[in-house]
Write a protein that holds these residues in place. Structure first.
Motif, PDB file in Angstrom:
ATOM      1  N   TRP A 203       0.825  -1.209   0.000  1.00  0.00           N
ATOM      2  CA  TRP A 203       0.000   0.000   0.000  1.00  0.00           C
ATOM      3  C   TRP A 203       0.859   1.260   0.000  1.00  0.00           C
TER       4      TRP A 203
ATOM      5  N   PRO B 108      -5.418  -3.422  -4.916  1.00  0.00           N
ATOM      6  CA  PRO B 108      -6.688  -3.112  -4.245  1.00  0.00           C
ATOM      7  C   PRO B 108      -7.925  -3.627  -4.961  1.00  0.00           C
TER       8      PRO B 108
ATOM      9  N   CYS C 150      -0.538   1.704  -6.194  1.00  0.00           N
ATOM     10  CA  CYS C 150      -1.889   1.148  -6.212  1.00  0.00           C
ATOM     11  C   CYS C 150      -2.933   2.142  -6.720  1.00  0.00           C
TER      12      CYS C 150
ATOM     13  N   TYR D 239      -4.928   3.478   4.304  1.00  0.00           N
ATOM     14  CA  TYR D 239      -4.808   2.026   4.413  1.00  0.00           C
ATOM     15  C   TYR D 239      -5.839   1.441   5.377  1.00  0.00           C
TER      16      TYR D 239
END
Length: 289
Positions: free
Chosen positions: A13, A277, A47, A177
């Motif tokens: 992340w 994700p 991401c 996150y």
């Protein structure tokens, strides 16, 4: 529910890429540029998606007194003349288009040079729907597709509350996150049950079609498959053995999030810990050095 304290998903992340955005030189004069337009630099999460940055990038160049009239959907990006698919995560695009092997002796191509275009949208190569709402819709459709592959239905996603579904996107958009994974954990962990199939896509060089097949996480005897087993099963010519070769640099390697993972890791573990994700395990296969 709080997000799990998983150092692997947290490191993924937090992964970022420095990117250098340069305006296409043939468009600069037409847009009213009187001098060389300086590039714009950002450090984007791997991401993330380009449409989440387009307004910021557009503002920079418009503030440079460029006479651009239009909306964000007109703006597109390319690398070395190849349009970048806006619905792919940025990290996936980097691994796919730079072809950089982490096991090589050469330094990574950073900052990543990306060209910005304000006109001549390549509608024959890109979907012209780059607004943030369209990106959100596509992202959620991938979440549902991953859920279907994993469970044989989309019930787990559809049973999430409206707030939880919104929280998934808001967490990604805001780079939070804890907000994202406190919901997504329930989807990828699969209640401790073995998934029916592994949501994964494999990307090959030279614009080959993306490979997406129903991949069982176990063999006919119920033994868990490894990443090497799956690559050998899907691409036996590139991966003649499920084990790493002695001279690895001479053979193709899988790259996920800019690293070369061990072929011995269980494919279920990889799916749960190394997914993007959108909950797909995106694997870029790079050829030998």
């Amino acid at each position: 529910m709080t997000a799990p304290q998983n150092p692997i998903t947290r490191a993924i992340w937090d992964g970022t890429l420095p990117i250098k955005f340069s305006l296409d030189s043939t468009e600069a004069a037409a847009l009213g540029a009187k001098a060389i337009v300086e590039p714009y630099f950002i450090e984007a999460p791997r991401c993330s998606y380009f449409p989440l940055w387009t307004s910021q990038i557009r503002k920079y160049f418009v503030d440079m007194a460029l006479n651009f009239i239009g909306d964000d959907a007109e703006i597109w990006y390319d690398v070395d003349g190849t349009p970048l698919k806006w619905h792919y995560p940025i990290g996936l695009l980097y691994d796919l288009h730079t072809g950089y092997r982490p096991d090589s002796n050469s330094p990574p191509p950073l900052p990543w040079p990306v060209t910005v275009h304000f006109k001549n949208f390549p509608a024959d190569k890109l979907i012209k729907a780059q607004a943030i709402d369209a990106t959100q819709d596509f992202f959620m459709s991938m979440i549902k597709e991953a859920d279907f592959l994993r469970n044989g239905s989309t019930k787990k996603v559809m049973n999430l509350s409206k707030n939880d579904q919104t929280q998934l996107w808001d967490g990604l958009w805001s780079k939070n996150y804890d907000r994202f994974w406190s919901v997504n954990y329930r989807l990828v962990i699969n209640d401790g049950q073995m998934p029916k199939h592994v949501p994964m896509r494999i990307y090959l060089p030279d614009n080959c079609p993306v490979i997406q097949e129903p991949i069982s996480p176990v063999d006919e005897n119920g033994n868990q498959l490894t990443l090497g087993d799956v690559l050998h099963q899907v691409l036996p010519e590139l991966f003649p053995s499920p084990l790493p070769s002695e001279n690895a640099s001479a053979f193709p390697v899988p790259v996920i999030h800019g690293i070369i993972p061990q072929l011995e890791i269980p494919i279920v573990w990889a799916s749960q810990n190394l997914c993007y994700p959108d909950n797909f395990l995106h694997i870029v296969v790079l050829l030998g050095i």
